[in-house]
Design an enzyme around this catalytic site. Structure first.
Site, PDB file in Angstrom:
ATOM      1  N   ARG A  89       0.781  -1.240  -0.040  1.00  0.00           N
ATOM      2  CA  ARG A  89       0.045  -0.074   0.073  1.00  0.00           C
ATOM      3  C   ARG A  89       0.881   1.311   0.105  1.00  0.00           C
ATOM      4  O   ARG A  89       0.323   2.409  -0.383  1.00  0.00           O
ATOM      5  CB  ARG A  89      -1.001  -0.078   1.188  1.00  0.00           C
ATOM      6  CG  ARG A  89      -2.017  -0.944   1.029  1.00  0.00           C
ATOM      7  CD  ARG A  89      -3.133  -1.029   2.044  1.00  0.00           C
ATOM      8  NE  ARG A  89      -2.786  -2.438   2.775  1.00  0.00           N
ATOM      9  CZ  ARG A  89      -3.229  -2.754   4.050  1.00  0.00           C
ATOM     10  NH1 ARG A  89      -3.747  -1.848   4.935  1.00  0.00           N
ATOM     11  NH2 ARG A  89      -2.984  -3.861   4.665  1.00  0.00           N
ATOM     12  N   GLU A 126       1.280  -6.251  12.671  1.00  0.00           N
ATOM     13  CA  GLU A 126       0.087  -6.423  13.925  1.00  0.00           C
ATOM     14  C   GLU A 126      -0.437  -7.662  13.340  1.00  0.00           C
ATOM     15  O   GLU A 126      -0.850  -8.252  14.261  1.00  0.00           O
ATOM     16  CB  GLU A 126      -1.006  -5.393  13.204  1.00  0.00           C
ATOM     17  CG  GLU A 126      -2.178  -5.096  14.364  1.00  0.00           C
ATOM     18  CD  GLU A 126      -3.198  -4.230  14.292  1.00  0.00           C
ATOM     19  OE1 GLU A 126      -3.291  -3.795  13.110  1.00  0.00           O
ATOM     20  OE2 GLU A 126      -4.141  -4.057  15.204  1.00  0.00           O
TER      21      GLU A 126
HETATM   22  O1  LIG Z   1       2.973  -1.395  11.779  1.00  0.00           O
HETATM   23  P1  LIG Z   1       2.761  -2.944  11.204  1.00  0.00           P
HETATM   24  O2  LIG Z   1       2.040  -3.678  12.450  1.00  0.00           O
HETATM   25  O3  LIG Z   1       4.096  -3.305  10.765  1.00  0.00           O
HETATM   26  O4  LIG Z   1       1.481  -2.862  10.185  1.00  0.00           O
HETATM   27  C1  LIG Z   1       1.567  -1.884   9.287  1.00  0.00           C
HETATM   28  C2  LIG Z   1       1.492  -2.644   7.866  1.00  0.00           C
HETATM   29  O5  LIG Z   1       0.579  -3.471   7.605  1.00  0.00           O
HETATM   30  C3  LIG Z   1      -0.050  -3.467   6.423  1.00  0.00           C
HETATM   31  O6  LIG Z   1       0.797  -3.898   5.541  1.00  0.00           O
HETATM   32  P2  LIG Z   1       0.686  -5.607   4.861  1.00  0.00           P
HETATM   33  O7  LIG Z   1       2.070  -6.063   4.662  1.00  0.00           O
HETATM   34  O8  LIG Z   1      -0.251  -6.264   5.920  1.00  0.00           O
HETATM   35  O9  LIG Z   1      -0.248  -5.453   3.333  1.00  0.00           O
HETATM   36  P3  LIG Z   1       0.112  -4.929   2.264  1.00  0.00           P
HETATM   37  O10 LIG Z   1       0.914  -5.742   1.445  1.00  0.00           O
HETATM   38  O11 LIG Z   1      -1.726  -4.865   1.441  1.00  0.00           O
HETATM   39  O12 LIG Z   1       0.477  -3.572   2.364  1.00  0.00           O
HETATM   40  C4  LIG Z   1       0.119  -1.890   6.189  1.00  0.00           C
HETATM   41  O13 LIG Z   1      -0.129  -1.639   4.907  1.00  0.00           O
HETATM   42  C5  LIG Z   1       1.501  -1.377   6.603  1.00  0.00           C
HETATM   43  O14 LIG Z   1       2.459  -1.772   5.862  1.00  0.00           O
HETATM   44  N1  LIG Z   2      -5.545  -2.724  11.364  1.00  0.00           N
HETATM   45  C1  LIG Z   2      -5.238  -2.501  10.289  1.00  0.00           C
HETATM   46  N2  LIG Z   2      -5.990  -2.070   9.332  1.00  0.00           N
HETATM   47  C2  LIG Z   2      -5.310  -2.044   7.754  1.00  0.00           C
HETATM   48  N3  LIG Z   2      -4.182  -2.468   7.718  1.00  0.00           N
HETATM   49  C3  LIG Z   2      -3.322  -2.667   8.789  1.00  0.00           C
HETATM   50  N4  LIG Z   2      -1.856  -3.003   8.848  1.00  0.00           N
HETATM   51  C4  LIG Z   2      -1.574  -3.399  10.193  1.00  0.00           C
HETATM   52  N5  LIG Z   2      -2.795  -3.202  10.952  1.00  0.00           N
HETATM   53  C5  LIG Z   2      -3.764  -2.699  10.121  1.00  0.00           C
HETATM   54 MG   LIG Z   3       1.525  -2.465   3.799  1.00  0.00          MG
END
Ligand SMILES: O=P(O)(O)OC[C@H]1O[C@H](OP(=O)(O)OP(=O)(O)O)[C@H](O)[C@@H]1O
Ligand SMILES: Nc1ncnc2[nH]cnc12
Ligand SMILES: [Mg+2]
Length: 202
Positions: A89, A126
């Site tokens: 994202r 998370e």
């Molecule tokens: O602070 P944190 O606990 O590390 O979580 C935050 C990350 O989690 C999600 O990414 P994710 O890799 O889950 O999905 P995406 O590939 O859609 O970005 C979000 O886009 C952040 O990059």
């Molecule tokens: N609660 C949440 N919603 C969307 N993206 C996330 N990445 C980590 N925690 C998240």
């Molecule tokens: Mg991400």
């Protein structure tokens, strides 16, 4: 290595700091209203923040990129050399912001997606664990780098991205997020100033 930010009058920036602050406040209200929450996704107990409606509406998309641009221009005093976006994202925002600022864009990708020699860093987020990679020559020593992502939750993802940049000798100017889940205190893990446009979970 860095140059100054573009002249405000040449890139359509507001005439004064007061105008910028008022504009930023109203842009934030519009962005907050667009977020949607999904309970128990992707796993039980997680309240998932869906940012995609912002990108479905061109005027909200513009408001987002404009808000980030205003923040960088007002707060860093020098142009970042590189905007680093975290897969996936962070790729929605990083390239547009880099283009506005006249900076390079460099991706952090999940393991196994990048060709050639790479730096690798494991991390916990998370709702899971993963590995991030950057191409080993993607940041030059001394380059000033801003990291961007959509959400900071535990901060594990952003911390790993910062570690990869520092391994290559990059200087971290800061971290920028659309949304912060404050109750997880992710910003405490990060080694450079953290800015989030929006905070909290509705
Ligand atoms: O602070 P944190 O606990 O590390 O979580 C935050 C990350 O989690 C999600 O990414 P994710 O890799 O889950 O999905 P995406 O590939 O859609 O970005 C979000 O886009 C952040 O990059
Ligand atoms: N609660 C949440 N919603 C969307 N993206 C996330 N990445 C980590 N925690 C998240
Ligand atoms: Mg991400």
């Amino acid at each position: 290595m860095s140059s100054t930010l573009p002249d405000a009058s040449k890139v359509g920036l507001p005439a004064s700091d007061a105008t910028s602050a008022a504009e930023l406040a109203s842009l934030k209200v519009r962005l907050r209203g667009a977020l949607r929450q999904f309970p128990d996704f992707p796993s039980p107990g997680i309240l998932f923040e869906d940012i995609l409606p912002i990108f479905a509406d061109p005027s909200l998309h513009e408001a987002l990129i404009r808000s980030l641009e205003l923040h960088v221009i007002a707060n860093y005093g020098q142009k970042p050399d590189v905007i680093v976006g975290l897969e996936a994202r962070g790729f929605l925002m990083g390239p547009s912001l880099a283009l506005r600022l006249g900076a390079s864009f460099v991706p952090v990708r999940k393991q196994g997606k990048l060709p050639g020699p790479c730096e690798t860093q494991g991390y916990e987020k998370e709702y899971g664990q993963d590995f991030f990679q950057m191409q080993s020559d993607s940041i030059k020593p001394g380059q000033k780098v801003l990291v961007i992502d959509d959400i900071i939750a535990t901060g594990g993802s952003a911390k790993a991205g910062g570690e990869l940049i520092q391994k290559m000798g990059g200087e971290l100017l800061g971290f920028i997020f659309l949304l912060e889940l404050e109750f997880l205190h992710g910003r405490d893990k990060l080694p450079a100033p953290v800015y989030t446009l929006l905070s909290g979970q509705a």
